[in-house]
Design an enzyme around this catalytic site. Structure first.
Site, PDB file in Angstrom:
ATOM      1  N   SER A  12       0.799  -1.139   0.025  1.00 11.50           N
ATOM      2  CA  SER A  12      -0.033   0.220   0.017  1.00 11.50           C
ATOM      3  C   SER A  12       0.770   1.205   0.160  1.00 11.50           C
ATOM      4  O   SER A  12       1.629   1.404   0.949  1.00 11.50           O
ATOM      5  CB  SER A  12      -0.850   0.180   1.328  1.00 11.50           C
ATOM      6  OG  SER A  12      -1.519   1.270   1.278  1.00 11.50           O
ATOM      7  N   HIS A  32      -0.499  -1.566  -4.342  1.00 12.79           N
ATOM      8  CA  HIS A  32      -2.108  -1.068  -4.045  1.00 12.79           C
ATOM      9  C   HIS A  32      -2.123   0.404  -3.815  1.00 12.79           C
ATOM     10  O   HIS A  32      -1.419   0.970  -2.904  1.00 12.79           O
ATOM     11  CB  HIS A  32      -2.128  -1.678  -2.861  1.00 12.79           C
ATOM     12  CG  HIS A  32      -3.751  -1.625  -2.072  1.00 12.79           C
ATOM     13  ND1 HIS A  32      -4.930  -2.449  -2.501  1.00 12.79           N
ATOM     14  CD2 HIS A  32      -4.157  -0.849  -1.357  1.00 12.79           C
ATOM     15  CE1 HIS A  32      -5.860  -1.842  -1.964  1.00 12.79           C
ATOM     16  NE2 HIS A  32      -5.335  -0.885  -0.972  1.00 12.79           N
ATOM     17  N   MET A  42      -8.291   8.520  -2.336  1.00 15.02           N
ATOM     18  CA  MET A  42      -9.357   8.801  -1.396  1.00 15.02           C
ATOM     19  C   MET A  42      -9.923  10.310  -1.856  1.00 15.02           C
ATOM     20  O   MET A  42      -8.667  11.052  -2.474  1.00 15.02           O
ATOM     21  CB  MET A  42      -8.623   8.913  -0.084  1.00 15.02           C
ATOM     22  CG  MET A  42      -8.076   7.542   0.449  1.00 15.02           C
ATOM     23  SD  MET A  42      -7.505   7.642   2.006  1.00 15.02           S
ATOM     24  CE  MET A  42      -6.950   5.992   2.313  1.00 15.02           C
ATOM     25  N   HIS A 100      -7.643   1.010  -5.444  1.00 16.53           N
ATOM     26  CA  HIS A 100      -8.714   0.818  -4.476  1.00 16.53           C
ATOM     27  C   HIS A 100      -9.383   2.279  -4.150  1.00 16.53           C
ATOM     28  O   HIS A 100      -8.724   2.995  -3.730  1.00 16.53           O
ATOM     29  CB  HIS A 100      -7.849   0.165  -3.273  1.00 16.53           C
ATOM     30  CG  HIS A 100      -9.047   0.175  -1.960  1.00 16.53           C
ATOM     31  ND1 HIS A 100      -8.461   0.055  -0.693  1.00 16.53           N
ATOM     32  CD2 HIS A 100     -10.287   0.076  -1.933  1.00 16.53           C
ATOM     33  CE1 HIS A 100      -9.739   0.047   0.234  1.00 16.53           C
ATOM     34  NE2 HIS A 100     -10.844   0.350  -0.620  1.00 16.53           N
ATOM     35  N   MET A 119     -11.757   4.574  -2.909  1.00 18.04           N
ATOM     36  CA  MET A 119     -12.386   5.148  -1.749  1.00 18.04           C
ATOM     37  C   MET A 119     -13.086   6.556  -1.973  1.00 18.04           C
ATOM     38  O   MET A 119     -12.523   7.597  -1.375  1.00 18.04           O
ATOM     39  CB  MET A 119     -11.740   5.006  -0.384  1.00 18.04           C
ATOM     40  CG  MET A 119     -11.197   3.740  -0.019  1.00 18.04           C
ATOM     41  SD  MET A 119      -9.946   3.366   1.059  1.00 18.04           S
ATOM     42  CE  MET A 119      -8.538   3.504  -0.037  1.00 18.04           C
ATOM     43  N   GLY A 133      -9.434   4.964   5.139  1.00 19.11           N
ATOM     44  CA  GLY A 133      -9.042   6.288   5.267  1.00 19.11           C
ATOM     45  C   GLY A 133      -7.645   6.520   5.657  1.00 19.11           C
ATOM     46  O   GLY A 133      -6.921   7.381   5.309  1.00 19.11           O
ATOM     47  N   PHE A 134      -6.902   5.418   6.442  1.00 20.11           N
ATOM     48  CA  PHE A 134      -5.799   5.823   7.018  1.00 20.11           C
ATOM     49  C   PHE A 134      -4.921   4.485   7.025  1.00 20.11           C
ATOM     50  O   PHE A 134      -5.420   3.313   7.184  1.00 20.11           O
ATOM     51  CB  PHE A 134      -5.578   6.306   8.311  1.00 20.11           C
ATOM     52  CG  PHE A 134      -6.454   7.839   8.325  1.00 20.11           C
ATOM     53  CD1 PHE A 134      -5.888   8.869   8.061  1.00 20.11           C
ATOM     54  CD2 PHE A 134      -7.995   7.585   8.776  1.00 20.11           C
ATOM     55  CE1 PHE A 134      -6.494  10.106   7.907  1.00 20.11           C
ATOM     56  CE2 PHE A 134      -8.776   8.846   8.875  1.00 20.11           C
ATOM     57  CZ  PHE A 134      -7.947  10.144   8.461  1.00 20.11           C
ATOM     58  N   GLY A 135      -3.411   4.571   6.866  1.00 14.80           N
ATOM     59  CA  GLY A 135      -2.660   3.527   7.167  1.00 14.80           C
ATOM     60  C   GLY A 135      -2.239   3.462   8.474  1.00 14.80           C
ATOM     61  O   GLY A 135      -2.560   4.422   9.204  1.00 14.80           O
ATOM     62  N   GLY A 136      -1.603   2.183   8.771  1.00 10.76           N
ATOM     63  CA  GLY A 136      -1.171   2.124  10.382  1.00 10.76           C
ATOM     64  C   GLY A 136      -2.289   1.985  11.230  1.00 10.76           C
ATOM     65  O   GLY A 136      -1.832   2.131  12.546  1.00 10.76           O
ATOM     66  N   ASP A 171      -7.260  -5.867   3.480  1.00 11.49           N
ATOM     67  CA  ASP A 171      -6.454  -4.881   3.675  1.00 11.49           C
ATOM     68  C   ASP A 171      -6.842  -4.191   5.024  1.00 11.49           C
ATOM     69  O   ASP A 171      -7.875  -3.860   5.306  1.00 11.49           O
ATOM     70  CB  ASP A 171      -7.235  -3.880   2.562  1.00 11.49           C
ATOM     71  CG  ASP A 171      -6.463  -2.541   2.184  1.00 11.49           C
ATOM     72  OD1 ASP A 171      -5.656  -2.257   2.994  1.00 11.49           O
ATOM     73  OD2 ASP A 171      -7.090  -1.832   1.403  1.00 11.49           O
ATOM     74  N   GLY A 193      -3.820  -3.072   8.597  1.00 11.30           N
ATOM     75  CA  GLY A 193      -3.251  -3.616   9.747  1.00 11.30           C
ATOM     76  C   GLY A 193      -2.735  -5.054   9.547  1.00 11.30           C
ATOM     77  O   GLY A 193      -2.621  -5.622  10.687  1.00 11.30           O
ATOM     78  N   GLY A 224       0.855  -2.208   4.382  1.00  9.33           N
ATOM     79  CA  GLY A 224       1.317  -0.815   4.189  1.00  9.33           C
ATOM     80  C   GLY A 224       2.386  -0.755   5.235  1.00  9.33           C
ATOM     81  O   GLY A 224       3.642  -0.977   5.046  1.00  9.33           O
TER      82      GLY A 224
HETATM   83  C1  DX5 Z   1      -6.741   2.165   4.389  1.00 10.08           C
HETATM   84  C2  DX5 Z   1      -6.207   1.596   2.973  1.00 10.08           C
HETATM   85  C3  DX5 Z   1      -5.162   0.437   3.279  1.00 10.08           C
HETATM   86  C4  DX5 Z   1      -3.959   0.970   4.100  1.00 10.08           C
HETATM   87  C5  DX5 Z   1      -3.176  -0.292   4.573  1.00 10.08           C
HETATM   88  O1  DX5 Z   1      -7.982   2.842   3.922  1.00 10.08           O
HETATM   89  O2  DX5 Z   1      -7.293   1.231   2.358  1.00 10.08           O
HETATM   90  O3  DX5 Z   1      -4.779   0.040   2.086  1.00 10.08           O
HETATM   91  O4  DX5 Z   1      -3.275   1.850   3.415  1.00 10.08           O
HETATM   92  O5  DX5 Z   1      -2.291   0.169   5.175  1.00 10.08           O
HETATM   93  P1  DX5 Z   1      -1.558  -0.350   6.673  1.00 10.08           P
HETATM   94  O6  DX5 Z   1      -1.162  -2.011   6.300  1.00 10.08           O
HETATM   95  O7  DX5 Z   1      -0.759   0.289   7.402  1.00 10.08           O
HETATM   96  O8  DX5 Z   1      -2.884  -0.818   7.692  1.00 10.08           O
HETATM   97 ZN    ZN Z   2      -6.463   0.098   0.424  1.00 13.77          ZN
END
Ligand code: DX5
Ligand code: ZN
Length: 209
Positions: free
Chosen positions: A6, A29, A33, A62, A64, A138-141, A169, A171, A191
């Protein structure tokens, strides 16, 4: 097991170097957004066009966003392998899935963690990919939501003849990847775990094994 990196967790100031470290992944990926469907904004097609000049890693897009078909048209020229829509935000799902397929692109549908599987009942036979979100998008991590393991099992029971990609997808790390595989996932989006790892090649091996 396929792994998609990601880009949301990449270092945007050093994007090329950051992506070179994860070159071994099966897909990039791309989280698109729009600040409406999810409270965040990401990259647009210009960034991806430049990326495409340097890397030939296949793209897994992806979406969103609100008005997803507008974004399909923005990204279609990049010839991604997959474009995935969200079921919560796509009123004419059958038409939209077939529009993506008519472009020669594989079509996916994604479900937020709390969205029930029954919405797939009359479309699953047409899908190349189903994406089960294991965080709220919405967010990574963010932290992995463990009830998604039950949702995966429920998917396999409800749709025993589904042959497409079953992607998860959010965590994901080396601890939960084996559990996801055991429950039927065959593609993982990763990610934060991958991009913050001191040795991404070793991290990839762990995720795949
Ligand atoms: C969240 C994204 C994910 C995210 C995954 O909205 O769709 O693709 O970036 O990242 P990690 O692995 O950090 O959760
Ligand atoms: Zn994603």
């Amino acid at each position: 097991m396929h792994i998609a990196a990601s880009l949301l967790s990449a270092d945007f100031l050093n994007l090329q170097t950051s992506l070179e470290r994860v070159r071994g992944v099966d897909f990039f990926h791309i989280d698109v957004m729009d600040g409406h469907f999810v409270p965040n904004l990401t990259f647009g097609p210009c960034v991806l066009k430049d990326l495409h000049r340097v890397f030939n890693t296949p793209l897994d897009i992806h979406l969103m966003v609100e008005n997803p078909l507008f974004f399909v048209d923005l990204y279609k020229d990049l010839q991604p392998t997959f474009i995935t829509l969200h079921i919560e935000n796509t009123p004419h799902l059958h038409r939209s899935v077939h529009y993506i397929k008519s472009l020669g692109i594989k079509a996916g549908v994604s479900l937020n963690p709390a969205t029930p599987l029954c919405g797939l009942d009359y479309i699953v036979q047409d899908l190349d990919l189903v994406l089960l979100m294991s965080v709220n998008p919405g967010f990574g991590g963010q932290s992995f939501l463990p009830f998604i393991l039950d949702k995966l099992k429920a998917f396999k029971t409800r749709f025993p003849h589904y042959q497409g990609v079953l992607e998860v997808d959010g965590g994901i790390n080396a601890n939960n990847a084996p559990l996801l595989r055991a429950c039927g996932a065959n593609m993982l989006v990763v990610g934060n775990y991958l991009f913050t790892h001191s040795d991404p090649t070793q991290a990839l091996c762990k995720l795949r094994s």
